[in-house]
Design a protein around this motif. Structure first.
Motif, short mmCIF file in Angstrom:
data_model
loop_
_atom_site.label_atom_id
_atom_site.label_comp_id
_atom_site.label_asym_id
_atom_site.label_seq_id
_atom_site.Cartn_x
_atom_site.Cartn_y
_atom_site.Cartn_z
N LEU A 15 0.92 -1.15 0.07
CA LEU A 15 -0.09 0.19 -0.07
C LEU A 15 0.71 1.20 -0.09
O LEU A 15 0.61 2.19 -0.77
N ALA A 16 2.01 1.24 0.76
CA ALA A 16 2.67 2.23 0.77
C ALA A 16 3.48 2.70 -0.64
O ALA A 16 3.57 3.82 -0.62
N ILE A 17 3.92 1.69 -1.24
CA ILE A 17 4.52 1.67 -2.61
C ILE A 17 3.33 2.39 -3.58
O ILE A 17 3.73 3.25 -4.32
N PHE A 18 2.32 2.03 -3.35
CA PHE A 18 1.33 2.44 -4.10
C PHE A 18 1.00 3.83 -3.99
O PHE A 18 0.81 4.64 -5.04
N LEU A 19 1.01 4.32 -2.66
CA LEU A 19 0.64 5.57 -2.42
C LEU A 19 1.82 6.63 -3.02
O LEU A 19 1.66 7.79 -3.09
N SER A 20 3.00 5.86 -2.78
CA SER A 20 4.36 6.86 -3.02
C SER A 20 4.76 6.87 -4.57
O SER A 20 5.81 6.92 -4.76
N GLN A 21 3.80 6.18 -5.46
CA GLN A 21 4.12 6.43 -6.91
C GLN A 21 4.62 7.68 -7.53
O GLN A 21 5.71 7.83 -8.12
N GLN A 22 4.02 8.96 -6.92
CA GLN A 22 4.35 10.15 -7.13
C GLN A 22 5.04 10.75 -5.85
O GLN A 22 4.41 10.99 -4.75
N ARG A 23 6.36 10.34 -5.57
CA ARG A 23 6.91 10.69 -4.48
C ARG A 23 6.86 11.95 -4.01
O ARG A 23 6.69 12.20 -2.41
N LEU A 24 6.95 13.01 -4.76
CA LEU A 24 6.78 14.39 -4.19
C LEU A 24 5.54 15.14 -4.33
O LEU A 24 5.33 16.29 -4.07
N GLY A 25 4.53 14.04 -4.59
CA GLY A 25 2.98 14.36 -4.54
C GLY A 25 2.44 14.59 -3.22
O GLY A 25 3.06 14.20 -2.00
N PHE A 26 1.19 15.19 -3.07
CA PHE A 26 0.45 15.39 -1.73
C PHE A 26 0.32 14.28 -0.87
O PHE A 26 0.73 14.04 0.23
N VAL A 27 -0.01 12.86 -1.78
CA VAL A 27 -0.51 11.86 -0.90
C VAL A 27 0.79 11.29 -0.51
O VAL A 27 0.75 10.86 1.12
N ALA A 28 1.84 11.21 -1.15
CA ALA A 28 3.00 10.58 -0.69
C ALA A 28 3.61 11.26 0.34
O ALA A 28 4.20 10.85 1.35
N SER A 29 3.66 12.56 0.26
CA SER A 29 4.32 13.48 0.88
C SER A 29 3.62 13.57 2.64
O SER A 29 4.28 13.76 3.48
N VAL A 30 2.15 13.51 2.35
CA VAL A 30 1.60 13.84 3.78
C VAL A 30 1.25 12.44 4.38
O VAL A 30 1.32 12.30 5.80
N PHE A 31 0.71 11.56 3.57
CA PHE A 31 0.38 10.27 4.36
C PHE A 31 1.37 8.92 3.92
O PHE A 31 1.11 8.10 4.73
N GLY A 32 2.01 9.26 3.09
CA GLY A 32 3.14 8.22 2.67
C GLY A 32 3.78 7.67 3.79
O GLY A 32 4.11 6.40 4.09
#
Length: 369
Positions: free
Chosen positions: A240-257
């Motif tokens: 799940l973490a890898i899925f959320l972090s596909q866009q590493r600099l994006g909002f979802v990865a940065s905030v919840f990843g």
């Protein structure tokens, strides 16, 4: 705490994963990108391991009504970290060819462990991976005081409340900072990825495991008997973490990843800590050595990559298999040299000092009698 093969395996995975991540930037090449793309998560695995092991070291005596020996604690930490760190820092300061990038921050930022708070990442990327060591040092300094404060009248709600509050505070802080960022990736590194207050999740979840073991031993034992399920849950949450972090600099990865990654790593650490099930006794050839030398490997691998790239980078660029063995060999050789010449001698000296400190009170009592 005796070494467990399961935890050694996790530490070995962490250092190999991190080295893959950095090797791509050094010139390892695109065929290895599936391995290296998410290698930054290896640092979060190190944080979870450190939170658990250091947390247990300090919380165990507190759960028994005793204060930890803080002189012993800081002596152990200093002789574990500083000799190898200063040796590698000297290489970076005195040998420009050892730098993976031309720019290097001033030495005082490394000596004061403020690099991760003050770095100009756009211009000074050399030895920037020391940022995680800064986070660890801040943890060593502050956690003992926090542990004493929270365990004066220990209660489950205190620990759970503090953990939840810190996780939510980190999410809110990263969301606020992310919304104020521009498109410069270097600013993302400086303001979200490196600062200590942004990267507490792994240490926090590791400490939570140690607190559960210290203050809820029956619950811990029950969890250890189900360590296989913990490992499975850890792998699922990591996916799940890898899925959320596909866009590493994006909002979802940065905030919840980061908290999701850290939860996955904590579950894997819990599985590896089981002394009752296979997850804690899983042995892989070479993992024990990689685990023992992981700190030296972490410190020196980017410099070793830089030397290899400077000498043979053009030749290796079109030969991915040869490049893999060349960069891996350089990192392992450099890590072994640092481990055996600096790290291990100081660790032996540390153990002698600790034994002398332990024997001194007994000798004084005998003399008085």
């Amino acid at each position: 705490m005796s070494r467990l093969p399961g935890l050694d395996l996790l530490r070995a995975i962490a250092i190999v994963w991190v080295m893959f991540f950095h090797a791509q930037g050094a010139g390892l090449g695109s065929p290895w990108s599936p391995m290296s793309q998410f290698g930054w998560m290896g640092v979060d695995l190190f944080f979870a391991l450190s939170g658990y092991l250091i947390g247990w070291q300090l919380l165990r005596p507190l759960s028994q009504g005793r204060l930890p020996d803080f002189k012993d604690f800081y002596l152990r930490r200093a002789l574990r970290v500083l000799p190898a760190f200063w040796a590698v820092l000297a290489l970076y300061l005195l040998w420009p060819a050892f730098r993976e990038r031309p720019g290097l921050e001033q030495g005082w930022q490394f000596f004061t462990f403020t690099l991760n708070l003050l770095i100009d990442y756009e211009h000074n990327k050399a030895f920037s991976h020391a940022w995680s060591l800064c986070v660890e040092e801040h943890f060593y300094l502050l956690f003992p005081l926090l542990a004493i404060a929270l365990t004066r009248r220990p209660a489950l709600w205190k620990g759970a409340g503090a953990t939840l509050a810190l996780v939510l505070a980190g999410i809110a802080l990263r969301a606020w900072v992310w919304n104020d960022l521009d498109d410069n990736a270097n600013h993302w590194v400086e303001r979200i990825y490196y600062p200590t207050w942004m990267r507490l999740d792994g240490l926090l979840f590791g400490v939570a495991l140690a607190a559960l073991r210290a203050y809820r031993p029956r619950g811990w034992d029950a969890m250890m008997r189900r360590s296989g399920w913990l490992a499975l849950a850890g792998v699922a949450v990591l996916a799940l973490a890898i899925f959320l972090s596909q866009q590493r600099l994006g909002f979802v990865a940065s905030v919840f990843g980061f908290p999701v990654v850290s939860l996955a790593m904590a579950l894997l650490v819990a599985a590896g800590a089981s002394e009752q099930r296979w997850t804690g006794h899983l042995r892989v050839p070479g993992a024990a050595w990689l685990a023992a030398a992981s700190f030296s490997l972490y410190l020196i691998h980017k410099g070793a990559f830089a030397l290899m790239a400077g000498a043979y980078g053009e030749v290796l660029e079109t030969r991915p298999l040869l490049a893999f063995f060349a960069y891996a060999g350089a990192a392992l050789a450099g890590g072994a040299a640092l481990h055996y010449l600096i790290e291990r001698p100081f660790l032996r000296w540390r153990e002698r000092l600790i034994r002398r400190r332990a024997q001194a009170p007994a000798a004084s009592e005998a003399a008085a009698a």
